[in-house]
Scaffold this motif. Structure first.
Motif, PDB file in Angstrom:
ATOM      1  N   MET A 180     -51.254 -69.422  28.335  1.00 26.34           N
ATOM      2  CA  MET A 180     -50.134 -68.613  27.855  1.00 26.34           C
ATOM      3  C   MET A 180     -50.185 -67.199  28.401  1.00 26.34           C
ATOM      4  O   MET A 180     -51.244 -66.677  28.724  1.00 26.34           O
ATOM      5  N   SER A 181     -49.029 -66.613  28.441  1.00 31.19           N
ATOM      6  CA  SER A 181     -48.920 -65.218  28.794  1.00 31.19           C
ATOM      7  C   SER A 181     -49.225 -64.363  27.570  1.00 31.19           C
ATOM      8  O   SER A 181     -49.955 -63.381  27.662  1.00 31.19           O
ATOM      9  N   ALA A 182     -48.665 -64.762  26.422  1.00 27.74           N
ATOM     10  CA  ALA A 182     -48.826 -63.963  25.206  1.00 27.74           C
ATOM     11  C   ALA A 182     -48.907 -64.844  23.968  1.00 27.74           C
ATOM     12  O   ALA A 182     -48.112 -65.771  23.806  1.00 27.74           O
ATOM     13  N   LEU A 183     -49.847 -64.517  23.106  1.00 29.78           N
ATOM     14  CA  LEU A 183     -50.003 -65.166  21.809  1.00 29.78           C
ATOM     15  C   LEU A 183     -49.103 -64.459  20.803  1.00 29.78           C
ATOM     16  O   LEU A 183     -48.950 -63.237  20.845  1.00 29.78           O
ATOM     17  N   ALA A 184     -48.516 -65.237  19.902  1.00 26.34           N
ATOM     18  CA  ALA A 184     -47.678 -64.660  18.842  1.00 26.34           C
ATOM     19  C   ALA A 184     -47.836 -65.497  17.574  1.00 26.34           C
ATOM     20  O   ALA A 184     -48.564 -66.490  17.550  1.00 26.34           O
ATOM     21  N   GLU A 185     -47.116 -65.097  16.558  1.00 23.91           N
ATOM     22  CA  GLU A 185     -47.238 -65.716  15.245  1.00 23.91           C
ATOM     23  C   GLU A 185     -46.762 -67.167  15.190  1.00 23.91           C
ATOM     24  O   GLU A 185     -47.229 -67.947  14.374  1.00 23.91           O
ATOM     25  N   ARG A 186     -45.823 -67.513  16.051  1.00 25.23           N
ATOM     26  CA  ARG A 186     -45.264 -68.867  16.036  1.00 25.23           C
ATOM     27  C   ARG A 186     -45.386 -69.513  17.404  1.00 25.23           C
ATOM     28  O   ARG A 186     -45.301 -68.839  18.430  1.00 25.23           O
ATOM     29  N   VAL A 187     -45.530 -70.834  17.394  1.00 27.71           N
ATOM     30  CA  VAL A 187     -45.585 -71.607  18.635  1.00 27.71           C
ATOM     31  C   VAL A 187     -44.193 -72.059  19.049  1.00 27.71           C
ATOM     32  O   VAL A 187     -43.829 -71.993  20.215  1.00 27.71           O
ATOM     33  N   THR A 188     -43.405 -72.482  18.080  1.00 27.21           N
ATOM     34  CA  THR A 188     -42.117 -73.103  18.357  1.00 27.21           C
ATOM     35  C   THR A 188     -40.975 -72.105  18.228  1.00 27.21           C
ATOM     36  O   THR A 188     -40.803 -71.486  17.180  1.00 27.21           O
ATOM     37  N   PRO A 189     -40.172 -71.971  19.290  1.00 29.61           N
ATOM     38  CA  PRO A 189     -39.016 -71.069  19.219  1.00 29.61           C
ATOM     39  C   PRO A 189     -37.868 -71.687  18.429  1.00 29.61           C
ATOM     40  O   PRO A 189     -37.797 -72.898  18.252  1.00 29.61           O
ATOM     41  N   ASP A 190     -36.969 -70.862  17.986  1.00 31.83           N
ATOM     42  CA  ASP A 190     -35.744 -71.307  17.337  1.00 31.83           C
ATOM     43  C   ASP A 190     -34.900 -72.008  18.404  1.00 31.83           C
ATOM     44  O   ASP A 190     -34.549 -71.390  19.419  1.00 31.83           O
ATOM     45  N   PRO A 191     -34.558 -73.284  18.207  1.00 28.90           N
ATOM     46  CA  PRO A 191     -33.805 -74.012  19.232  1.00 28.90           C
ATOM     47  C   PRO A 191     -32.383 -73.490  19.438  1.00 28.90           C
ATOM     48  O   PRO A 191     -31.747 -73.804  20.441  1.00 28.90           O
ATOM     49  N   GLU A 192     -31.897 -72.679  18.518  1.00 26.25           N
ATOM     50  CA  GLU A 192     -30.548 -72.133  18.612  1.00 26.25           C
ATOM     51  C   GLU A 192     -30.479 -70.856  19.457  1.00 26.25           C
ATOM     52  O   GLU A 192     -29.407 -70.321  19.699  1.00 26.25           O
ATOM     53  N   THR A 193     -31.655 -70.357  19.867  1.00 25.60           N
ATOM     54  CA  THR A 193     -31.729 -69.100  20.604  1.00 25.60           C
ATOM     55  C   THR A 193     -32.490 -69.308  21.906  1.00 25.60           C
ATOM     56  O   THR A 193     -33.420 -70.101  21.963  1.00 25.60           O
ATOM     57  N   ILE A 194     -32.131 -68.588  22.938  1.00 25.87           N
ATOM     58  CA  ILE A 194     -32.817 -68.689  24.229  1.00 25.87           C
ATOM     59  C   ILE A 194     -34.268 -68.252  24.081  1.00 25.87           C
ATOM     60  O   ILE A 194     -34.568 -67.258  23.412  1.00 25.87           O
ATOM     61  N   HIS A 195     -35.140 -69.018  24.699  1.00 24.32           N
ATOM     62  CA  HIS A 195     -36.558 -68.637  24.765  1.00 24.32           C
ATOM     63  C   HIS A 195     -37.094 -69.084  26.118  1.00 24.32           C
ATOM     64  O   HIS A 195     -37.266 -70.271  26.371  1.00 24.32           O
ATOM     65  N   THR A 196     -37.295 -68.114  27.012  1.00 22.99           N
ATOM     66  CA  THR A 196     -37.858 -68.385  28.320  1.00 22.99           C
ATOM     67  C   THR A 196     -38.980 -67.374  28.568  1.00 22.99           C
ATOM     68  O   THR A 196     -39.195 -66.469  27.761  1.00 22.99           O
ATOM     69  N   PHE A 197     -39.625 -67.513  29.695  1.00 25.82           N
ATOM     70  CA  PHE A 197     -40.686 -66.569  30.053  1.00 25.82           C
ATOM     71  C   PHE A 197     -40.136 -65.147  30.147  1.00 25.82           C
ATOM     72  O   PHE A 197     -40.749 -64.200  29.680  1.00 25.82           O
ATOM     73  N   ASP A 198     -38.967 -65.005  30.737  1.00 27.28           N
ATOM     74  CA  ASP A 198     -38.373 -63.678  30.943  1.00 27.28           C
ATOM     75  C   ASP A 198     -37.558 -63.177  29.754  1.00 27.28           C
ATOM     76  O   ASP A 198     -37.297 -61.985  29.645  1.00 27.28           O
ATOM     77  N   GLU A 199     -37.150 -64.092  28.899  1.00 23.93           N
ATOM     78  CA  GLU A 199     -36.333 -63.731  27.729  1.00 23.93           C
ATOM     79  C   GLU A 199     -36.878 -64.453  26.510  1.00 23.93           C
ATOM     80  O   GLU A 199     -36.317 -65.447  26.046  1.00 23.93           O
ATOM     81  N   SER A 200     -37.986 -63.945  26.000  1.00 24.12           N
ATOM     82  CA  SER A 200     -38.668 -64.635  24.902  1.00 24.12           C
ATOM     83  C   SER A 200     -38.196 -64.144  23.542  1.00 24.12           C
ATOM     84  O   SER A 200     -37.752 -63.010  23.386  1.00 24.12           O
ATOM     85  N   GLN A 201     -38.310 -65.040  22.579  1.00 26.41           N
ATOM     86  CA  GLN A 201     -37.985 -64.690  21.201  1.00 26.41           C
ATOM     87  C   GLN A 201     -39.127 -63.876  20.596  1.00 26.41           C
ATOM     88  O   GLN A 201     -40.298 -64.092  20.916  1.00 26.41           O
ATOM     89  N   LYS A 202     -38.778 -62.984  19.717  1.00 23.47           N
ATOM     90  CA  LYS A 202     -39.764 -62.154  19.041  1.00 23.47           C
ATOM     91  C   LYS A 202     -40.690 -63.043  18.203  1.00 23.47           C
ATOM     92  O   LYS A 202     -40.243 -63.988  17.555  1.00 23.47           O
ATOM     93  N   ASN A 203     -41.979 -62.735  18.243  1.00 26.56           N
ATOM     94  CA  ASN A 203     -43.013 -63.420  17.444  1.00 26.56           C
ATOM     95  C   ASN A 203     -43.215 -64.888  17.814  1.00 26.56           C
ATOM     96  O   ASN A 203     -43.676 -65.668  16.990  1.00 26.56           O
TER      97      ASN A 203
END
Length: 144
Positions: free
Chosen positions: A53-76
């Motif tokens: 991983m590039s960065a560890l955060a509080e959650r593993v799974t992103p919200d499927p309703e929101t974009i989550h990519t390497f360049d545009e990641s979801q908070k936490n």
């Protein structure tokens, strides 16, 4: 520049499933997140199932309703090289302790976190291979 770390899980057979994390490997960030949010074996297994991983955060799974990519990641939400950037060969690796120590030395890893068989987070750093309890060290720092 990143503070590189390994995040590992110890197994009965003496191996350690290990993922690389590029950023924020220091105790007050990755250490704190691990003891707070990844304090059960099942959660650690899920985290390591995505590999490096590039960065560890509080959650593993992103919200499927929101974009989550390497360049545009979801908070936490963790950012993984394979899932979020499409890189190949980023899966977690299994090491014996001797191999893990060698890889820490050769890979410029500053912190190595291990989820033990006793379901505790321990760590050692690049200068001292003695295992220390992450929770205890963080508590001591907070009381100073």
């Amino acid at each position: 520049m990143g503070t590189r770390s390994f995040i590992c899980m110890e197994h009965q057979d003496g191996t350690y499933t290990t993922s690389y994390c590029h950023y924020d490997g220091y105790l007050d960030h990755n250490g704190k997140i691990l003891v707070t949010y990844y304090n059960e074996r099942q959660k650690v297994e899920e985290l390591l199932s995505f590999g490096d991983m590039s960065a560890l955060a509080e959650r593993v799974t992103p919200d499927p309703e929101t974009i989550h990519t390497f360049d545009e990641s979801q908070k936490n939400v963790c950012v993984f090289y394979g899932r979020d950037r499409g890189e190949k060969n980023t899966q977690a690796k299994n090491y014996l302790i001797s191999e893990l120590l060698k890889n820490v030395d050769e890979s410029w890893i500053e912190f190595c976190y291990i989820f033990t068989l006793n379901n505790e987070w321990k760590y050692f750093n690049q200068y001292d291979s003695n295992l220390r309890d992450v929770k205890e060290v963080l508590k001591k720092r907070e009381s100073l």
